[in-house]
Design a protein around this motif. Structure first.
Motif, PDB file in Angstrom:
ATOM      1  N   LEU A 224       0.824  -1.201   0.000  1.00 51.96           N
ATOM      2  CA  LEU A 224       0.000   0.000   0.000  1.00 51.96           C
ATOM      3  C   LEU A 224       0.863   1.257   0.000  1.00 51.96           C
ATOM      4  CD1 LEU A 224      -2.751  -1.059   2.577  1.00 51.96           C
ATOM      5  CD2 LEU A 224      -3.133  -0.561   0.156  1.00 51.96           C
ATOM      6  N   GLN A 225       1.935   1.255   0.764  1.00 59.97           N
ATOM      7  CA  GLN A 225       2.782   2.445   0.836  1.00 59.97           C
ATOM      8  C   GLN A 225       3.576   2.645  -0.448  1.00 59.97           C
ATOM      9  OE1 GLN A 225       3.306   2.300   5.670  1.00 59.97           O
ATOM     10  NE2 GLN A 225       4.992   3.092   4.479  1.00 59.97           N
ATOM     11  N   SER A 226       3.981   1.566  -1.084  1.00 58.36           N
ATOM     12  CA  SER A 226       4.680   1.685  -2.358  1.00 58.36           C
ATOM     13  C   SER A 226       3.762   2.291  -3.422  1.00 58.36           C
ATOM     14  CB  SER A 226       5.169   0.302  -2.804  1.00 58.36           C
ATOM     15  OG  SER A 226       5.826   0.387  -4.049  1.00 58.36           O
ATOM     16  N   GLN A 249      -0.231  -5.378 -10.656  1.00 62.46           N
ATOM     17  CA  GLN A 249      -1.129  -6.510 -10.942  1.00 62.46           C
ATOM     18  C   GLN A 249      -2.492  -6.340 -10.273  1.00 62.46           C
ATOM     19  OE1 GLN A 249       0.554  -8.366 -13.145  1.00 62.46           O
ATOM     20  NE2 GLN A 249       2.291  -7.037 -12.642  1.00 62.46           N
ATOM     21  N   ILE A 250      -2.925  -5.099 -10.081  1.00 61.08           N
ATOM     22  CA  ILE A 250      -4.229  -4.815  -9.493  1.00 61.08           C
ATOM     23  C   ILE A 250      -5.147  -4.311 -10.605  1.00 61.08           C
ATOM     24  CG2 ILE A 250      -5.503  -3.399  -7.829  1.00 61.08           C
ATOM     25  CD1 ILE A 250      -2.883  -3.293  -6.186  1.00 61.08           C
ATOM     26  N   HIS A 251      -6.203  -5.051 -10.891  1.00 66.35           N
ATOM     27  CA  HIS A 251      -7.065  -4.717 -12.016  1.00 66.35           C
ATOM     28  C   HIS A 251      -8.497  -4.384 -11.592  1.00 66.35           C
ATOM     29  CE1 HIS A 251      -3.796  -5.992 -14.624  1.00 66.35           C
ATOM     30  NE2 HIS A 251      -3.720  -7.114 -13.902  1.00 66.35           N
ATOM     31  N   GLY A 252      -8.753  -4.420 -10.300  1.00 62.40           N
ATOM     32  CA  GLY A 252     -10.080  -4.048  -9.806  1.00 62.40           C
ATOM     33  C   GLY A 252      -9.958  -3.038  -8.687  1.00 62.40           C
ATOM     34  N   LEU A 253     -10.702  -1.934  -8.781  1.00 68.06           N
ATOM     35  CA  LEU A 253     -10.549  -0.850  -7.815  1.00 68.06           C
ATOM     36  C   LEU A 253     -11.376  -1.030  -6.550  1.00 68.06           C
ATOM     37  CD1 LEU A 253     -10.464   2.365 -10.035  1.00 68.06           C
ATOM     38  CD2 LEU A 253      -8.665   1.539  -8.522  1.00 68.06           C
ATOM     39  N   SER A 254     -12.443  -1.784  -6.616  1.00 69.59           N
ATOM     40  CA  SER A 254     -13.388  -1.804  -5.497  1.00 69.59           C
ATOM     41  C   SER A 254     -12.771  -2.343  -4.206  1.00 69.59           C
ATOM     42  CB  SER A 254     -14.627  -2.622  -5.863  1.00 69.59           C
ATOM     43  OG  SER A 254     -14.256  -3.933  -6.253  1.00 69.59           O
ATOM     44  N   GLU A 255     -12.284  -3.578  -4.221  1.00 72.53           N
ATOM     45  CA  GLU A 255     -11.718  -4.172  -3.009  1.00 72.53           C
ATOM     46  C   GLU A 255     -10.433  -3.477  -2.601  1.00 72.53           C
ATOM     47  OE1 GLU A 255     -10.176  -8.492  -1.284  1.00 72.53           O
ATOM     48  OE2 GLU A 255     -11.241  -8.382  -3.210  1.00 72.53           O
ATOM     49  N   GLY A 257      -9.509  -0.402  -3.366  1.00 71.86           N
ATOM     50  CA  GLY A 257      -9.828   0.961  -2.938  1.00 71.86           C
ATOM     51  C   GLY A 257     -10.287   1.016  -1.500  1.00 71.86           C
ATOM     52  N   LEU A 258     -11.028   0.006  -1.052  1.00 67.04           N
ATOM     53  CA  LEU A 258     -11.489  -0.043   0.331  1.00 67.04           C
ATOM     54  C   LEU A 258     -10.313  -0.238   1.284  1.00 67.04           C
ATOM     55  CD1 LEU A 258     -13.807  -0.096   2.372  1.00 67.04           C
ATOM     56  CD2 LEU A 258     -14.020  -2.563   1.950  1.00 67.04           C
ATOM     57  N   SER A 259      -9.404  -1.154   0.946  1.00 67.99           N
ATOM     58  CA  SER A 259      -8.212  -1.381   1.770  1.00 67.99           C
ATOM     59  C   SER A 259      -7.351  -0.125   1.837  1.00 67.99           C
ATOM     60  CB  SER A 259      -7.386  -2.539   1.207  1.00 67.99           C
ATOM     61  OG  SER A 259      -8.089  -3.751   1.277  1.00 67.99           O
ATOM     62  N   PHE A 264      -5.118   4.698   4.603  1.00 71.55           N
ATOM     63  CA  PHE A 264      -4.679   6.093   4.481  1.00 71.55           C
ATOM     64  C   PHE A 264      -5.780   7.118   4.749  1.00 71.55           C
ATOM     65  CE2 PHE A 264      -1.508   4.028   1.608  1.00 71.55           C
ATOM     66  CZ  PHE A 264      -0.369   4.433   2.284  1.00 71.55           C
ATOM     67  N   ASN A 265      -7.011   6.650   4.858  1.00 73.69           N
ATOM     68  CA  ASN A 265      -8.165   7.553   5.018  1.00 73.69           C
ATOM     69  C   ASN A 265      -8.338   8.459   3.803  1.00 73.69           C
ATOM     70  OD1 ASN A 265     -10.439   8.320   6.550  1.00 73.69           O
ATOM     71  ND2 ASN A 265      -9.377  10.100   7.379  1.00 73.69           N
ATOM     72  N   LYS A 266      -7.861   8.000   2.670  1.00 69.63           N
ATOM     73  CA  LYS A 266      -8.049   8.688   1.397  1.00 69.63           C
ATOM     74  C   LYS A 266      -8.195   7.627   0.312  1.00 69.63           C
ATOM     75  CE  LYS A 266      -5.586  13.074   2.074  1.00 69.63           C
ATOM     76  NZ  LYS A 266      -4.544  13.975   1.506  1.00 69.63           N
ATOM     77  N   THR A 267      -8.898   7.955  -0.748  1.00 70.79           N
ATOM     78  CA  THR A 267      -9.002   7.035  -1.874  1.00 70.79           C
ATOM     79  C   THR A 267      -7.769   7.193  -2.761  1.00 70.79           C
ATOM     80  OG1 THR A 267     -10.137   8.631  -3.293  1.00 70.79           O
ATOM     81  CG2 THR A 267     -11.510   7.273  -1.840  1.00 70.79           C
TER      82      THR A 267
END
Length: 294
Positions: A224-226, A249-255, A257-259, A264-267
């Motif tokens: 997440l920090q990278s 290798q992340i192709h879906g934003l929904s899951e 984006g929630l993490s 970070f308390n930001k999208t």
């Protein structure tokens, strides 16, 4: 780049301050949480770090510290420091070039070995260290004589590192190296354990011992920090959030984006909207690169 990985469930803010005076500077990091600081320093930067004001256990490259120890980088540029509970880290920074000049002027090169990474500092010099550190941060004048005298006194009192580090520390460091190498192609924890020829339980116990955190959670925070760093540093409008995520290798934003927002308390799309040096909880991973060039 220096990364700080929070080790507790609730992420708290960092307070970071820094000031430079030509080839000398000071920095201060404080946060009311446990953290692991890792990364690499610029070649010509030689830091003197004091963590005696922290509360809880502090480790430097696997060695447990006390309030009368100064940490330096020795003859390597790598950083590996763990602080539990409340972290309070004060740095006096100097270029290695200037430090070598100090040593040469005092004709004490035979008494100093810059390959050491830990040095003893007595209570009197702790007071001097903290005073000089504060004055540099306030941009007040610090004479060459008082700074060089303090640093050379410190360098003449090396402390031997632990001759045989715990197996858990060595295993964790090897695992983190693999995590970094594969941060854009994240591996399963089972794959990591197979590569290191240990079972998953052994790996989990090692991370719990070192960080009180599972390898899976540590890896997720590193990832997440990278990603956040790349999102924050994007300056071209045609570099989209989606294109950066696809590199990981992340192709879906929904899951994801929630993490990301939980951490970070930001999208992801809110990161990089402004020119910011620090991440959402206040850590600037490039702070030392501003002091000296790699």
């Amino acid at each position: 780049m220096i990364t700080a990985i929070p080790l507790e469930k609730e992420i708290k803010q960092f307070t970071m301050t820094m000031n430079m005076q030509n080839d000398v500077g000071a920095a201060s990091f404080m946060t009311d949480q446990s953290i692991h600081i890792i990364g690499n320093l610029p070649e010509d930067l030689y830091p003197f770090a004091y963590r005696g004001k922290s509360t809880g256990i502090c480790k430097w490259h696997g060695n447990i510290l006390n309030k009368n120890i100064i940490e330096t980088k020795g003859d390597q540029n790598s950083v590996d420091g763990v602080t539990f509970d409340h972290a309070d880290i004060r740095f006096i920074l100097i270029t290695k070039t200037l430090l070598l000049e100090y040593i040469k002027e005092q004709c004490c090169s035979d008494d100093i070995d810059l390959s050491n990474r830990m040095f003893f500092i007595d209570d009197k010099d702790v007071t001097v260290f903290l005073d000089i550190h504060t004055r540099i941060l306030k941009n007040e004048i610090v004479s060459k004589d008082e700074l060089s005298s303090l640093l050379l006194r410190i360098l003449q009192n090396p402390i031997a590192e632990t001759s045989s580090l715990e197996k858990s520390h060595i295993l964790v460091q090897k695992t983190i190296d693999l995590m970094h190498l594969n941060v854009k192609s994240p591996l399963l924890i089972s794959t990591l354990s197979e590569a290191l020829e240990v079972n998953i339980r052994t790996l989990e116990l090692a991370f719990k011992k070192e960080f009180k955190l599972s390898p899976k959670r540590y890896y997720k925070r590193l990832l997440l920090q990278s990603i956040e760093t790349e999102l924050r540093k994007r300056k071209q409008e045609d570099i989209t959030v989606t294109s950066i995520l696809e590199q990981y290798q992340i192709h879906g934003l929904s899951e994801f984006g929630l993490s990301f927002k939980n951490y970070f308390n930001k999208t992801p799309s809110q990161i990089g909207m402004m020119e910011e040096d620090e991440n959402p909880f206040g850590w600037n991973e490039s702070i030392f690169s501003e002091f000296a060039e790699d």
